[in-house]
Scaffold this active site. Structure first.
Site, PDB file in Angstrom:
ATOM      1  N   HIS A 118     -54.500 -15.671  82.016  1.00 29.72           N
ATOM      2  CA  HIS A 118     -54.669 -17.112  81.811  1.00 29.72           C
ATOM      3  C   HIS A 118     -55.062 -17.761  83.142  1.00 29.72           C
ATOM      4  O   HIS A 118     -54.377 -17.590  84.160  1.00 29.72           O
ATOM      5  CB  HIS A 118     -53.361 -17.746  81.338  1.00 29.72           C
ATOM      6  CG  HIS A 118     -52.965 -17.385  79.932  1.00 29.72           C
ATOM      7  ND1 HIS A 118     -53.726 -16.627  79.091  1.00 29.72           N
ATOM      8  CD2 HIS A 118     -51.844 -17.731  79.227  1.00 29.72           C
ATOM      9  CE1 HIS A 118     -53.109 -16.497  77.921  1.00 29.72           C
ATOM     10  NE2 HIS A 118     -51.964 -17.152  77.980  1.00 29.72           N
ATOM     11  N   CYS A 126     -46.331 -18.236  78.385  1.00 26.85           N
ATOM     12  CA  CYS A 126     -47.168 -17.500  79.350  1.00 26.85           C
ATOM     13  C   CYS A 126     -47.915 -18.415  80.330  1.00 26.85           C
ATOM     14  O   CYS A 126     -48.053 -18.073  81.518  1.00 26.85           O
ATOM     15  CB  CYS A 126     -48.138 -16.588  78.611  1.00 26.85           C
ATOM     16  SG  CYS A 126     -48.840 -17.302  77.115  1.00 26.85           S
TER      17      CYS A 126
HETATM   18  N1  LIG Z   1     -48.887 -12.640  73.623  1.00 24.58           N
HETATM   19  C1  LIG Z   1     -48.481 -13.320  74.703  1.00 24.58           C
HETATM   20  O1  LIG Z   1     -49.175 -13.399  75.736  1.00 24.58           O
HETATM   21  C2  LIG Z   1     -47.132 -13.995  74.702  1.00 24.58           C
HETATM   22  C3  LIG Z   1     -46.701 -14.580  75.881  1.00 24.58           C
HETATM   23  C4  LIG Z   1     -45.447 -15.190  75.944  1.00 24.58           C
HETATM   24  C5  LIG Z   1     -44.662 -15.214  74.816  1.00 24.58           C
HETATM   25  N2  LIG Z   1     -45.096 -14.662  73.637  1.00 24.58           N
HETATM   26  C6  LIG Z   1     -44.179 -14.702  72.501  1.00 24.58           C
HETATM   27  O2  LIG Z   1     -43.702 -13.371  72.266  1.00 24.58           O
HETATM   28  C7  LIG Z   1     -43.490 -13.155  70.866  1.00 24.58           C
HETATM   29  C8  LIG Z   1     -44.326 -11.981  70.414  1.00 24.58           C
HETATM   30  O3  LIG Z   1     -45.695 -12.277  70.596  1.00 24.58           O
HETATM   31  P1  LIG Z   1     -46.846 -11.231  70.226  1.00 24.58           P
HETATM   32  O4  LIG Z   1     -48.090 -11.805  70.782  1.00 24.58           O
HETATM   33  O5  LIG Z   1     -46.437  -9.865  70.594  1.00 24.58           O
HETATM   34  O6  LIG Z   1     -46.841 -11.326  68.591  1.00 24.58           O
HETATM   35  P2  LIG Z   1     -47.283 -10.224  67.516  1.00 24.58           P
HETATM   36  O7  LIG Z   1     -48.292  -9.282  68.084  1.00 24.58           O
HETATM   37  O8  LIG Z   1     -47.630 -10.996  66.295  1.00 24.58           O
HETATM   38  O9  LIG Z   1     -45.909  -9.369  67.229  1.00 24.58           O
HETATM   39  C9  LIG Z   1     -44.805  -9.912  66.519  1.00 24.58           C
HETATM   40  C10 LIG Z   1     -43.688  -8.887  66.405  1.00 24.58           C
HETATM   41  O10 LIG Z   1     -42.606  -9.461  65.643  1.00 24.58           O
HETATM   42  C11 LIG Z   1     -42.241  -8.536  64.614  1.00 24.58           C
HETATM   43  N3  LIG Z   1     -41.698  -9.257  63.448  1.00 24.58           N
HETATM   44  C12 LIG Z   1     -42.287 -10.193  62.682  1.00 24.58           C
HETATM   45  N4  LIG Z   1     -41.444 -10.599  61.689  1.00 24.58           N
HETATM   46  C13 LIG Z   1     -40.291  -9.885  61.833  1.00 24.58           C
HETATM   47  C14 LIG Z   1     -39.063  -9.830  61.131  1.00 24.58           C
HETATM   48  N5  LIG Z   1     -38.820 -10.605  60.059  1.00 24.58           N
HETATM   49  N6  LIG Z   1     -38.099  -8.983  61.581  1.00 24.58           N
HETATM   50  C15 LIG Z   1     -38.300  -8.190  62.655  1.00 24.58           C
HETATM   51  N7  LIG Z   1     -39.460  -8.187  63.356  1.00 24.58           N
HETATM   52  C16 LIG Z   1     -40.448  -9.029  62.966  1.00 24.58           C
HETATM   53  C17 LIG Z   1     -43.530  -7.815  64.258  1.00 24.58           C
HETATM   54  O11 LIG Z   1     -43.221  -6.604  63.569  1.00 24.58           O
HETATM   55  P3  LIG Z   1     -44.275  -5.953  62.487  1.00 24.58           P
HETATM   56  O12 LIG Z   1     -45.364  -5.281  63.290  1.00 24.58           O
HETATM   57  O13 LIG Z   1     -43.419  -4.981  61.769  1.00 24.58           O
HETATM   58  O14 LIG Z   1     -44.794  -7.060  61.654  1.00 24.58           O
HETATM   59  C18 LIG Z   1     -44.100  -7.594  65.660  1.00 24.58           C
HETATM   60  O15 LIG Z   1     -43.463  -6.474  66.245  1.00 24.58           O
HETATM   61  C19 LIG Z   1     -43.844 -14.465  70.169  1.00 24.58           C
HETATM   62  O16 LIG Z   1     -42.673 -15.206  69.986  1.00 24.58           O
HETATM   63  C20 LIG Z   1     -44.796 -15.130  71.155  1.00 24.58           C
HETATM   64  O17 LIG Z   1     -44.824 -16.517  71.022  1.00 24.58           O
HETATM   65  C21 LIG Z   1     -46.312 -14.048  73.559  1.00 24.58           C
END
Ligand SMILES: NC(=O)c1ccc[n+]([C@@H]2O[C@H](COP(=O)([O-])OP(=O)(O)OC[C@H]3O[C@@H](n4cnc5c(N)ncnc54)[C@H](OP(=O)(O)O)[C@@H]3O)[C@@H](O)[C@H]2O)c1
Length: 349
Positions: free
Chosen positions: A241, A149
């Protein structure tokens, strides 16, 4: 009218997953038909598995949908991935091997030399890396990624400076808590505080920036020679950010030339009229105290990057402030724009 392309979301219950649902609601080209997450959510109604945390209401028709298991081969050919990085590496590869086009947010495959790491205004031509992936995978599935991000915001702001011979860049970030997912950083750690460390973030900014700004040479990317030094902090801001940036340039442009370069910047999404493309990808703000996350993160429906406070730097050449919405431009909106570019280039057929 063209038939809409069916799409799914892996990790649909997380912070970025929710933003995907928001971005895809009423999308003119894509029809969201599949929501998948972990065993914790499997089989539950979406509304029970993922309490909605965005300020806009949960789009219609989502609440009662069942969350599916993230099983390769199930779901539509095009899947957006908002999977936790701990599982994204293997799962995304398995989905690609099962023939899916995976448009991912996760960090795991970004620096793979055969995987496009896209900011469509900056390096749309890097989609050509898919030819190298097709040779490896027999042309069925593929993985396309968007950057971290903070890197999206930085590369959007640096791209207009490439013609001036971008040599080095010092960047300090003030990153919103939504960037840490949910529940993210404990409130007792972040309220009234600044945490001057985000694991792995500085390395990602320093490496991804060089790939994104790099030139395509055949079926590979030559890293841009710019040297990047990043310092990252988490601050008590919900979305957006902010980054302070200083750059050294080979040529010696004037203030007016640099301002014009920011304001005149546009790329493939604007030329192709992609649905999520902001009309102007970079907005130069003249007020001396802007950009600010509360007022400027949502500009261009969260897809525009703001730049302001351009002034000479006594150490390097110029310095400025830039800001972007981390879960829209920095995550779900970025991936949807990548898929729109692929559709416009005929790669989803
Ligand atoms: N937040 C940001 O601003 C941002 C920006 C750029 C990139 N990212 C990237 O985007 C991704 C998601 O980020 P986030 O902030 O949304 O994280 P998050 O809120 O922790 O969500 C993670 C997701 O992954 C799922 N998950 C976890 N383990 C799994 C498994 N074994 N099989 C299938 N699904 C699984 C979770 O499902 P459950 O709810 O069922 O656990 C949830 O839907 C990450 O890789 C992060 O680094 C985030």
């Amino acid at each position: 009218m063209r038939k809409r392309v069916e799409v799914g979301v892996l990790g649909a219950t997380g912070m970025v997953g929710q933003q995907f649902i928001n971005q895809l609601a009423g999308h003119p080209w894509f029809e969201l038909s599949w929501l998948a997450a972990s065993e914790r959510s499997e089989g539950k109604r979406y509304v029970d598995a993922a309490p909605w945390r965005l300020e806009t209401p949960l789009p219609e028709g989502i609440a009662d949908r069942a969350v599916e298991p993230a099983t390769p081969g199930k779901g539509p050919r095009l899947v957006f991935s908002a999977l936790d990085a701990g599982v994204a590496g293997e799962l995304e590869r398995a989905f690609a091997e099962a023939g899916h086009l995976v448009v991912s947010n996760a960090r795991n495959h970004r620096m793979d030399p055969t995987v496009p790491l896209l900011v469509p205004e900056v390096n749309a031509e890097h989609l050509a890396l898919l030819r190298a992936q097709a040779k490896l995978r027999g042309g069925k599935g593929a993985i396309v990624t968007n950057p971290n991000c903070s890197t999206v915001v930085l590369t959007m702001a640096l791209a207009p400076l490439r013609p001036f011979g971008l040599r080095s860049c010092l960047v300090s970030t003030m990153q919103a808590v939504s960037g840490a997912g949910y529940p993210g950083v404990a409130s007792l750690d972040i309220l009234g505080n600044v945490i001057p460390f985000i694991a792995g973030e500085e390395e990602k900014i320093e490496s991804e920036t060089r790939k994104i700004l790099g030139a395509l040479a055949g079926e590979a990317v030559e890293l841009h020679p710019v040297r990047v030094s990043a310092h990252t902090s988490r601050v008590p801001v919900v979305d957006g950010h902010t980054e302070t940036v200083a750059v050294a340039l080979e040529k010696k442009p004037s203030f007016a030339e640099l301002r014009a370069a920011f304001e005149g910047f546009s790329g493939a999404p604007q030329r192709l009229g992609l649905p999520s493309a902001p009309e102007r990808p970079i907005l130069y703000l003249d007020q001396p105290n802007r950009p600010q996350p509360r007022f400027d993160a949502a500009r261009g429906r969260g897809m525009a990057v703001s730049v302001g406070r351009l002034r000479p730097c006594p150490v390097l050449d110029w310095k400025f402030v830039t800001l972007g919405h981390n879960t829209v431009r920095g995550a779900a909106g970025a991936a949807v724009l990548n898929a729109e570019l692929m559709q416009a280039e005929g790669l989803l057929d």
